[in-house]
Motif scaffolding. Sequence first.
Motif, PDB file in Angstrom:
ATOM      1  N   TYR A 207       0.839  -1.206   0.000  1.00  0.00           N
ATOM      2  CA  TYR A 207       0.000   0.000   0.000  1.00  0.00           C
ATOM      3  C   TYR A 207       0.867   1.247   0.000  1.00  0.00           C
ATOM      4  O   TYR A 207       0.633   2.186  -0.770  1.00  0.00           O
ATOM      5  N   TRP A 208       1.892   1.264   0.845  1.00  0.00           N
ATOM      6  CA  TRP A 208       2.772   2.426   0.917  1.00  0.00           C
ATOM      7  C   TRP A 208       3.515   2.636  -0.397  1.00  0.00           C
ATOM      8  O   TRP A 208       3.748   3.761  -0.823  1.00  0.00           O
TER       9      TRP A 208
ATOM     10  N   VAL B 166       0.922   4.109  -2.901  1.00  0.00           N
ATOM     11  CA  VAL B 166       0.665   5.509  -2.560  1.00  0.00           C
ATOM     12  C   VAL B 166       1.872   6.372  -2.898  1.00  0.00           C
ATOM     13  O   VAL B 166       1.736   7.513  -3.359  1.00  0.00           O
TER      14      VAL B 166
ATOM     15  N   SER C  46      -1.615   9.079   2.558  1.00  0.00           N
ATOM     16  CA  SER C  46      -2.776   9.346   1.702  1.00  0.00           C
ATOM     17  C   SER C  46      -2.304   9.658   0.291  1.00  0.00           C
ATOM     18  O   SER C  46      -1.245  10.272   0.100  1.00  0.00           O
ATOM     19  N   PRO C  47      -3.051   9.230  -0.726  1.00  0.00           N
ATOM     20  CA  PRO C  47      -2.634   9.464  -2.123  1.00  0.00           C
ATOM     21  C   PRO C  47      -2.481  10.944  -2.441  1.00  0.00           C
ATOM     22  O   PRO C  47      -3.206  11.792  -1.924  1.00  0.00           O
TER      23      PRO C  47
END
Length: 273
Positions: A30-31, A34, A49-50
């Motif tokens: 996920y990181w 993003v 957060s994106p």
Amino acid sequence: MSVARSWSVGRVVSLAVLAIAVVVSLFPFYWMIVGTTLHPNDVLRGILSPGAEFAENWAKATKYYKLGLFFFNSIKIALITVVFGLIVNSLAAFGFEKYPSKARDKVFAVLLLTLIIPQIALVIPMFRMFAFVNLLNSHAAVVLPSIMSVFIVFFMRQNFKMFPTEIMEAARVDGSSELSIFISIVSPSMKATFASAAIYMYLAQWGSYLWPLMTILTDAKKTLPIAMSSMMNAYTIEYGALMIIVCISILPVLILFLTMQKQFVAGLLGSVK
């Protein structure tokens, strides 16, 4: 009542532990995703957060860091290694298993002993050899040492043991040559074994770093692992573009494993059809 309560508590604890393990396992991915949308400073600040920098990061990765060229080089080297590796290793494994001789087991034992030699011990002799034949700074220098794999020969030989020798003898009676027996009869029955060997060789070559780093000297022939290493050694690290290159580098591996997972497991278990 107490048994049911203890069972429910144990189940809740198990599910909680599994949920934590899933989060810990998926968080780096996920990181990473993003990070492809963030400014390098935002990546260093740990923002989760994106952002809105994906287009700029993509332009840097494709134009400035030549993502397309490095990706093509990696795909080319990996596919050539797999094709020639399957041919060489399968023939060697088939010969060791189905054609007995007095020296067969001794030669095979010597080959297995080479598995204990660390790669770093072979780097300098191999480098001098490829320099002598003028193959440095070429993809051939990366592919040739990777074609022959003692582990793949051992793995495929173990699977060839399950192939009935009676079928080969019947084919010989019908007038088939040894090569045609291997191509037309043996190989189609060992698809899972070939698939497992192909996946193993592809992953090994795709992530290879040390040997390509020593033999590839120009940017035009670099692979993705070397390109990512070069980006990390730069004075200013473009983390957004680096994250894009990392995401692209894992896509072939992810697609390959998801599409051939059943064949990979069947080959490891030994499958003859």
